[in-house]
Scaffold this motif. Structure first.
Motif, PDB file in Angstrom:
ATOM      1  N   ASP A  28     102.657 -20.089  65.669  1.00  0.00           N
ATOM      2  CA  ASP A  28     103.487 -19.229  64.826  1.00  0.00           C
ATOM      3  C   ASP A  28     103.691 -17.861  65.468  1.00  0.00           C
ATOM      4  N   ALA A  29     102.643 -17.371  66.141  1.00  0.00           N
ATOM      5  CA  ALA A  29     102.733 -16.060  66.774  1.00  0.00           C
ATOM      6  C   ALA A  29     103.814 -16.060  67.847  1.00  0.00           C
ATOM      7  N   TYR A  30     103.902 -17.152  68.616  1.00  0.00           N
ATOM      8  CA  TYR A  30     104.903 -17.227  69.662  1.00  0.00           C
ATOM      9  C   TYR A  30     106.296 -17.325  69.061  1.00  0.00           C
ATOM     10  N   THR A  31     106.445 -18.042  67.964  1.00  0.00           N
ATOM     11  CA  THR A  31     107.728 -18.117  67.268  1.00  0.00           C
ATOM     12  C   THR A  31     108.176 -16.725  66.837  1.00  0.00           C
ATOM     13  N   LYS A  32     107.279 -15.955  66.301  1.00  0.00           N
ATOM     14  CA  LYS A  32     107.611 -14.598  65.881  1.00  0.00           C
ATOM     15  C   LYS A  32     108.039 -13.745  67.074  1.00  0.00           C
ATOM     16  N   GLN A  33     107.391 -13.957  68.222  1.00  0.00           N
ATOM     17  CA  GLN A  33     107.764 -13.201  69.417  1.00  0.00           C
ATOM     18  C   GLN A  33     109.189 -13.533  69.837  1.00  0.00           C
ATOM     19  N   GLU A  34     109.523 -14.799  69.844  1.00  0.00           N
ATOM     20  CA  GLU A  34     110.879 -15.204  70.208  1.00  0.00           C
ATOM     21  C   GLU A  34     111.908 -14.648  69.231  1.00  0.00           C
ATOM     22  N   GLN A  35     111.595 -14.725  67.963  1.00  0.00           N
ATOM     23  CA  GLN A  35     112.511 -14.203  66.950  1.00  0.00           C
ATOM     24  C   GLN A  35     112.688 -12.702  67.104  1.00  0.00           C
ATOM     25  N   ARG A  36     111.643 -12.031  67.500  1.00  0.00           N
ATOM     26  CA  ARG A  36     111.717 -10.590  67.728  1.00  0.00           C
ATOM     27  C   ARG A  36     112.646 -10.293  68.903  1.00  0.00           C
ATOM     28  N   TRP A  37     112.522 -11.082  69.988  1.00  0.00           N
ATOM     29  CA  TRP A  37     113.405 -10.910  71.135  1.00  0.00           C
ATOM     30  C   TRP A  37     114.863 -11.094  70.730  1.00  0.00           C
ATOM     31  N   ILE A  38     115.134 -12.190  70.024  1.00  0.00           N
ATOM     32  CA  ILE A  38     116.511 -12.510  69.625  1.00  0.00           C
ATOM     33  C   ILE A  38     117.075 -11.419  68.721  1.00  0.00           C
ATOM     34  N   SER A  39     116.272 -10.992  67.761  1.00  0.00           N
ATOM     35  CA  SER A  39     116.712  -9.962  66.832  1.00  0.00           C
ATOM     36  C   SER A  39     116.998  -8.647  67.541  1.00  0.00           C
ATOM     37  N   THR A  40     116.094  -8.240  68.424  1.00  0.00           N
ATOM     38  CA  THR A  40     116.260  -6.968  69.126  1.00  0.00           C
ATOM     39  C   THR A  40     117.474  -6.992  70.044  1.00  0.00           C
ATOM     40  N   VAL A  41     117.645  -8.086  70.771  1.00  0.00           N
ATOM     41  CA  VAL A  41     118.795  -8.205  71.669  1.00  0.00           C
ATOM     42  C   VAL A  41     120.097  -8.230  70.876  1.00  0.00           C
ATOM     43  N   ARG A 213     108.167  -3.147  84.234  1.00  0.00           N
ATOM     44  CA  ARG A 213     107.066  -3.711  83.456  1.00  0.00           C
ATOM     45  C   ARG A 213     106.795  -2.896  82.200  1.00  0.00           C
ATOM     46  N   SER A 214     106.970  -1.583  82.300  1.00  0.00           N
ATOM     47  CA  SER A 214     106.777  -0.722  81.140  1.00  0.00           C
ATOM     48  C   SER A 214     107.809  -1.025  80.060  1.00  0.00           C
ATOM     49  N   ARG A 215     109.079  -1.173  80.446  1.00  0.00           N
ATOM     50  CA  ARG A 215     110.124  -1.508  79.477  1.00  0.00           C
ATOM     51  C   ARG A 215     109.918  -2.904  78.899  1.00  0.00           C
ATOM     52  N   GLU A 216     109.454  -3.807  79.726  1.00  0.00           N
ATOM     53  CA  GLU A 216     109.205  -5.175  79.264  1.00  0.00           C
ATOM     54  C   GLU A 216     108.127  -5.192  78.180  1.00  0.00           C
ATOM     55  N   ARG A 217     107.043  -4.472  78.422  1.00  0.00           N
ATOM     56  CA  ARG A 217     105.936  -4.456  77.453  1.00  0.00           C
ATOM     57  C   ARG A 217     106.329  -3.775  76.149  1.00  0.00           C
ATOM     58  N   SER A 218     107.140  -2.733  76.231  1.00  0.00           N
ATOM     59  CA  SER A 218     107.517  -1.976  75.036  1.00  0.00           C
ATOM     60  C   SER A 218     108.784  -2.506  74.366  1.00  0.00           C
ATOM     61  N   LEU A 219     109.407  -3.530  74.975  1.00  0.00           N
ATOM     62  CA  LEU A 219     110.656  -4.102  74.488  1.00  0.00           C
ATOM     63  C   LEU A 219     111.740  -3.022  74.368  1.00  0.00           C
ATOM     64  N   THR A 220     111.780  -2.151  75.372  1.00  0.00           N
ATOM     65  CA  THR A 220     112.809  -1.121  75.448  1.00  0.00           C
ATOM     66  C   THR A 220     114.035  -1.689  76.157  1.00  0.00           C
ATOM     67  N   LEU A 221     115.198  -1.630  75.522  1.00  0.00           N
ATOM     68  CA  LEU A 221     116.415  -2.195  76.076  1.00  0.00           C
ATOM     69  C   LEU A 221     117.454  -1.099  76.307  1.00  0.00           C
ATOM     70  N   ARG A 222     117.971  -1.064  77.502  1.00  0.00           N
ATOM     71  CA  ARG A 222     119.006  -0.090  77.850  1.00  0.00           C
ATOM     72  C   ARG A 222     120.370  -0.766  77.748  1.00  0.00           C
ATOM     73  N   LYS A 223     121.353  -0.066  77.208  1.00  0.00           N
ATOM     74  CA  LYS A 223     122.701  -0.619  77.085  1.00  0.00           C
ATOM     75  C   LYS A 223     123.514  -0.289  78.342  1.00  0.00           C
ATOM     76  N   PRO A 224     124.281  -1.265  78.859  1.00  0.00           N
ATOM     77  CA  PRO A 224     125.087  -1.005  80.058  1.00  0.00           C
ATOM     78  C   PRO A 224     126.305  -0.148  79.755  1.00  0.00           C
ATOM     79  N   LYS A 225     126.933   0.362  80.792  1.00  0.00           N
ATOM     80  CA  LYS A 225     128.141   1.165  80.633  1.00  0.00           C
ATOM     81  C   LYS A 225     129.356   0.294  80.313  1.00  0.00           C
ATOM     82  N   VAL A 226     129.333  -0.960  80.781  1.00  0.00           N
ATOM     83  CA  VAL A 226     130.463  -1.871  80.619  1.00  0.00           C
ATOM     84  C   VAL A 226     130.022  -3.078  79.812  1.00  0.00           C
TER      85      VAL A 226
END
Length: 230
Positions: A28-41, A213-226
């Motif tokens: 269940d924990a892994y499912t929540k992680q995936e859902q978090r990725w999808i939601s954040t993206v 690696r820092s952005r990966e761990r913190s789930l920090t996402l940068r938006k592109p210019k295009v």
């Protein structure tokens, strides 16, 4: 390196995505992680980007339990569908190493982004970090610096090269168009005067790698210019 990739069209039925997510997870924990990725993206880049992450999870689920060679092929083919775009155009920076979620969210990236996404995907499938190296090379015919992913079946094996420039995975001996400079994985850094390379320290010496690696761990996402979903 400057070839533009045909825009990837993801057609994903909602119920199929839900099934794929359940197959891709074991707890269940892994499912929540995936859902978090999808939601954040999805919140950062939009619905199409969220579906690309779902498709990625489905692809990895289908590759679980297959041979390492099949996993290499599957991951290489999946990511090579995305658009190639230079960092300065996409991010407004001379050099930026995107996380897999930033790469999928943007639907575009340069050679480092293709290589990094393949590396983390293969790690997740269970391939040992000791078998994988991100290799910085010079693409001789293009007269440009470039990055590829190398897979070593054994420590003394000739590596197989995963590259966004060509679809076919070939042994390093068949890639005379590439001149290796240095390589690294999650732990170590090598200079590449030989096929196996000479140990030169820890990969933590690479600032761009540490930032990634820092952005990966913190789930920090940068938006592109295009926006490559338009």
């Amino acid at each position: 390196m400057r070839r533009q990739r045909t825009k990837l069209k993801f057609a994903l039925i909602g119920c199929a995505a839900a099934v794929a997510l359940s197959l891709a997870t074991t707890t269940d924990a892994y499912t929540k992680q995936e859902q978090r990725w999808i939601s954040t993206v999805t919140k950062t880049y939009g619905e199409r980007a969220g579906k690309r992450v779902q498709t990625w999870r489905s692809v990895l689920a289908g590759l679980q339990g297959q041979s390492e060679k099949q996993q290499l092929i599957g991951v290489n083919e999946f990511f090579n569908q995305l658009n190639f775009v230079d960092d300065i155009r996409l991010w407004g920076r001379k050099d930026y190493w995107a996380t897999p979620l930033e790469f999928l969210g943007s639907n575009a990236g340069d050679c480092e982004d293709f290589t990094i996404a393949k590396y983390f995907s293969l790690l997740e499938l269970g391939i040992s970090d000791k078998k994988l190296r991100l290799v910085y090379v010079k693409a001789i015919e293009l007269n440009q610096f470039h990055m590829v992913l190398a897979y070593y079946e054994t420590p003394r094996s000739q590596p197989l090269i995963l590259d966004n420039l060509i679809g076919e995975i070939k042994p390093a001996s068949k890639r005379g168009d590439l001149l290796p400079i240095y390589s690294f994985n999650g732990r170590n850094l090598w200079t590449m005067k030989t096929t196996q390379g000479k140990l030169a320290g820890k990969s933590s010496r690479l600032k761009l790698w540490n930032d990634l690696r820092s952005r990966e761990r913190s789930l920090t996402l940068r938006k592109p210019k295009v926006n490559y979903d338009e």
